[in-house]
Motif scaffolding. Structure first.
Motif, PDB file in Angstrom:
ATOM      1  N   LYS A 102      -5.859   7.285  -0.145  1.00  0.00           N
ATOM      2  CA  LYS A 102      -6.656   7.934  -1.148  1.00  0.00           C
ATOM      3  C   LYS A 102      -8.075   8.845  -0.409  1.00  0.00           C
ATOM      4  O   LYS A 102      -7.679  10.060  -0.245  1.00  0.00           O
ATOM      5  CB  LYS A 102      -6.702   7.610  -2.178  1.00  0.00           C
ATOM      6  CG  LYS A 102      -7.013   8.465  -3.298  1.00  0.00           C
ATOM      7  CD  LYS A 102      -6.971   9.746  -3.619  1.00  0.00           C
ATOM      8  CE  LYS A 102      -7.020  10.768  -4.791  1.00  0.00           C
ATOM      9  NZ  LYS A 102      -6.894  11.751  -4.967  1.00  0.00           N
ATOM     10  N   GLU A 111      -4.131   3.170  -2.703  1.00  0.00           N
ATOM     11  CA  GLU A 111      -3.572   3.628  -4.014  1.00  0.00           C
ATOM     12  C   GLU A 111      -2.261   2.313  -3.510  1.00  0.00           C
ATOM     13  O   GLU A 111      -1.831   2.398  -2.271  1.00  0.00           O
ATOM     14  CB  GLU A 111      -2.823   5.019  -3.777  1.00  0.00           C
ATOM     15  CG  GLU A 111      -1.366   4.796  -5.488  1.00  0.00           C
ATOM     16  CD  GLU A 111      -1.112   6.228  -5.774  1.00  0.00           C
ATOM     17  OE1 GLU A 111      -0.923   6.696  -6.686  1.00  0.00           O
ATOM     18  OE2 GLU A 111      -1.693   7.626  -4.458  1.00  0.00           O
ATOM     19  N   VAL A 112      -2.211   1.426  -4.555  1.00  0.00           N
ATOM     20  CA  VAL A 112      -1.303  -0.133  -4.542  1.00  0.00           C
ATOM     21  C   VAL A 112      -0.645   0.669  -5.007  1.00  0.00           C
ATOM     22  O   VAL A 112      -0.351   0.754  -6.221  1.00  0.00           O
ATOM     23  CB  VAL A 112      -1.543  -0.793  -4.427  1.00  0.00           C
ATOM     24  CG1 VAL A 112      -2.839  -0.943  -3.566  1.00  0.00           C
ATOM     25  CG2 VAL A 112      -3.114  -0.958  -5.545  1.00  0.00           C
ATOM     26  N   ASN A 113       1.037  -0.096  -5.443  1.00  0.00           N
ATOM     27  CA  ASN A 113       2.295  -0.256  -5.946  1.00  0.00           C
ATOM     28  C   ASN A 113       2.055  -1.289  -7.335  1.00  0.00           C
ATOM     29  O   ASN A 113       1.737  -2.671  -6.679  1.00  0.00           O
ATOM     30  CB  ASN A 113       3.193  -0.427  -5.041  1.00  0.00           C
ATOM     31  CG  ASN A 113       5.029  -0.369  -5.355  1.00  0.00           C
ATOM     32  OD1 ASN A 113       4.492  -0.295  -7.094  1.00  0.00           O
ATOM     33  ND2 ASN A 113       5.781   0.091  -5.548  1.00  0.00           N
ATOM     34  N   TRP A 132       3.138   3.031 -11.605  1.00  0.00           N
ATOM     35  CA  TRP A 132       3.731   2.940 -10.288  1.00  0.00           C
ATOM     36  C   TRP A 132       2.559   2.484  -9.361  1.00  0.00           C
ATOM     37  O   TRP A 132       2.736   1.666  -8.843  1.00  0.00           O
ATOM     38  CB  TRP A 132       4.545   3.966  -9.899  1.00  0.00           C
ATOM     39  CG  TRP A 132       5.923   3.266  -8.582  1.00  0.00           C
ATOM     40  CD1 TRP A 132       6.690   2.787  -8.626  1.00  0.00           C
ATOM     41  CD2 TRP A 132       4.981   4.438  -7.891  1.00  0.00           C
ATOM     42  NE1 TRP A 132       6.773   2.858  -7.651  1.00  0.00           N
ATOM     43  CE2 TRP A 132       6.686   3.645  -7.035  1.00  0.00           C
ATOM     44  CE3 TRP A 132       4.507   5.790  -7.237  1.00  0.00           C
ATOM     45  CZ2 TRP A 132       6.264   3.932  -5.714  1.00  0.00           C
ATOM     46  CZ3 TRP A 132       5.058   5.689  -5.743  1.00  0.00           C
ATOM     47  CH2 TRP A 132       5.678   5.381  -5.045  1.00  0.00           C
ATOM     48  N   GLY A 133       1.944   3.662  -9.178  1.00  0.00           N
ATOM     49  CA  GLY A 133       0.529   3.412  -8.713  1.00  0.00           C
ATOM     50  C   GLY A 133      -0.721   3.817  -8.869  1.00  0.00           C
ATOM     51  O   GLY A 133      -0.747   4.033 -10.159  1.00  0.00           O
ATOM     52  N   LYS A 134      -1.665   2.642  -8.635  1.00  0.00           N
ATOM     53  CA  LYS A 134      -3.293   2.894  -8.989  1.00  0.00           C
ATOM     54  C   LYS A 134      -4.212   2.815  -7.267  1.00  0.00           C
ATOM     55  O   LYS A 134      -3.209   1.575  -6.758  1.00  0.00           O
ATOM     56  CB  LYS A 134      -3.564   1.684 -10.002  1.00  0.00           C
ATOM     57  CG  LYS A 134      -3.985   2.002 -11.329  1.00  0.00           C
ATOM     58  CD  LYS A 134      -3.751   1.104 -12.098  1.00  0.00           C
ATOM     59  CE  LYS A 134      -4.933   0.883 -13.375  1.00  0.00           C
ATOM     60  NZ  LYS A 134      -5.011   2.817 -13.581  1.00  0.00           N
ATOM     61  N   TYR A 135      -5.654   2.987  -7.933  1.00  0.00           N
ATOM     62  CA  TYR A 135      -6.292   3.264  -7.053  1.00  0.00           C
ATOM     63  C   TYR A 135      -6.760   1.104  -6.767  1.00  0.00           C
ATOM     64  O   TYR A 135      -7.377   0.746  -8.066  1.00  0.00           O
ATOM     65  CB  TYR A 135      -7.421   4.354  -7.013  1.00  0.00           C
ATOM     66  CG  TYR A 135      -6.836   5.593  -7.182  1.00  0.00           C
ATOM     67  CD1 TYR A 135      -5.512   6.105  -6.107  1.00  0.00           C
ATOM     68  CD2 TYR A 135      -6.563   6.420  -7.583  1.00  0.00           C
ATOM     69  CE1 TYR A 135      -5.343   6.868  -5.457  1.00  0.00           C
ATOM     70  CE2 TYR A 135      -6.492   7.417  -7.701  1.00  0.00           C
ATOM     71  CZ  TYR A 135      -5.358   8.294  -6.694  1.00  0.00           C
ATOM     72  OH  TYR A 135      -5.136   9.438  -6.900  1.00  0.00           O
ATOM     73  N   ILE A 172       0.445  -1.084  -0.240  1.00  0.00           N
ATOM     74  CA  ILE A 172      -0.162  -0.331  -0.133  1.00  0.00           C
ATOM     75  C   ILE A 172       0.485   1.043   0.198  1.00  0.00           C
ATOM     76  O   ILE A 172       1.763   1.332   0.641  1.00  0.00           O
ATOM     77  CB  ILE A 172      -1.201   0.213   1.056  1.00  0.00           C
ATOM     78  CG1 ILE A 172      -1.877  -1.254   1.276  1.00  0.00           C
ATOM     79  CG2 ILE A 172      -1.652   1.157   1.617  1.00  0.00           C
ATOM     80  CD1 ILE A 172      -2.878  -1.805   3.125  1.00  0.00           C
ATOM     81  N   ILE A 173      -0.133   2.283  -0.944  1.00  0.00           N
ATOM     82  CA  ILE A 173       1.523   3.250  -1.152  1.00  0.00           C
ATOM     83  C   ILE A 173       0.715   4.624   0.492  1.00  0.00           C
ATOM     84  O   ILE A 173       1.702   4.868   0.779  1.00  0.00           O
ATOM     85  CB  ILE A 173       1.747   3.649  -2.681  1.00  0.00           C
ATOM     86  CG1 ILE A 173       1.757   3.065  -3.073  1.00  0.00           C
ATOM     87  CG2 ILE A 173       2.042   5.682  -2.123  1.00  0.00           C
ATOM     88  CD1 ILE A 173       2.284   3.213  -4.672  1.00  0.00           C
TER      89      ILE A 173
END
Length: 260
Positions: A200, A221-223, A238-241, A196-197
């Motif tokens: 959001k 937001e995950v890597n 790189w990051g997506k929800y 997990i980044i």
């Protein structure tokens, strides 16, 4: 002390003033002159800080304008047949037309904005504050009750440092902190464990988003670097929800669905 979002509640119930839009427009129109007057009058350290802030705002504005620029692009047209005789050196060329296209970055942003509301769980059950927080009594005779312990799973970043216990209002227990989520890709029909980044949006409250509380329906937001997803321009994502689809406090893990 005001409880909950009382201003928003009042607007929902009774609406705004009749001249609200006009007052807002006038206030925004005056703001430019007000800022200019302040910029001329301010001096010293305050002036340095103000100029730095304005400089950053101008850079951001220029970037936004550049991003919205339209560019000329050549597009091939198969049905374009030239009239009259064509010289031999032009026979192998295809008909072209110039078209104005918006930059790719803007397209991507529009796509993200459009897909923001298409989530797997559009509605979630509301969570009361007494369910989310446990009151922690402090002080010599345990008479103070301003501290709260978060009873739901949370996410804190790698560089997180706790405040000194004396000043920490919200306590997020170590045992309820999560760093990874089981994310399912809806098109690939495969599940991956991704780091997990950040959090959001938590639909319960902006405060829960700030605290990084992970409840059902939260957008995280995950890597996705290891999935090898790329944009139309060929850049690696790189990051997506992703949206949490389970109750992490009951299951002991986070299951989420990638928003594509």
């Amino acid at each position: 002390m005001p409880q909950n979002e009382y201003i928003e509640e009042s607007i929902k119930r009774f609406g705004r003033r009749f001249d609200h839009a006009e007052r807002k427009r006038k206030r925004e129109a005056r703001k430019v002159h007000k800022d200019a007057a302040f910029a001329q009058k301010v001096h010293g350290l305050k002036a340095k800080l103000y100029n730095k802030k304005r400089h950053a705002e101008k850079i951001q504005m220029k970037k936004t304008l550049k991003m919205h620029d339209e560019k000329n692009a050549k597009q091939k047209t198969d049905d374009a047949v030239p009239e009259g005789a064509v010289p031999a050196y032009l026979l192998d060329r295809e008909g072209q037309q110039r078209a104005k296209v918006l930059s790719n970055m803007l397209k991507q942003k529009r796509k993200e904005k459009a897909g923001k509301w298409n989530v797997p769980l559009p509605k979630v059950r509301g969570i009361a504050e007494d369910e989310m927080f446990k009151v922690v009594k402090t002080g010599k005779s345990k008479s103070k009750s301003w501290k709260r312990m978060v009873t739901k799973p949370t996410f804190v970043g790698d560089g997180f440092t706790r405040k000194p216990p004396k000043y920490e209002r919200f306590i997020r227990p170590m045992a309820l902190r999560y760093k990874k989520a089981n994310v399912t890709h809806p098109e690939l029909k495969a599940t991956f464990q991704l780091p997990i980044i950040g959090v959001k949006k938590n639909p319960q409250s902006p405060m829960y988003t700030q605290l990084g509380v992970l409840t059902k329906g939260t957008i995280i937001e995950v890597n996705v670097a290891e999935l090898g997803l790329v944009t139309t321009g060929g850049k690696v994502l790189w990051g997506k929800y992703a949206q949490i689809t389970n109750n992490p406090e009951n299951d002991g893990c986070i299951n989420a669905l990638l928003l594509v």
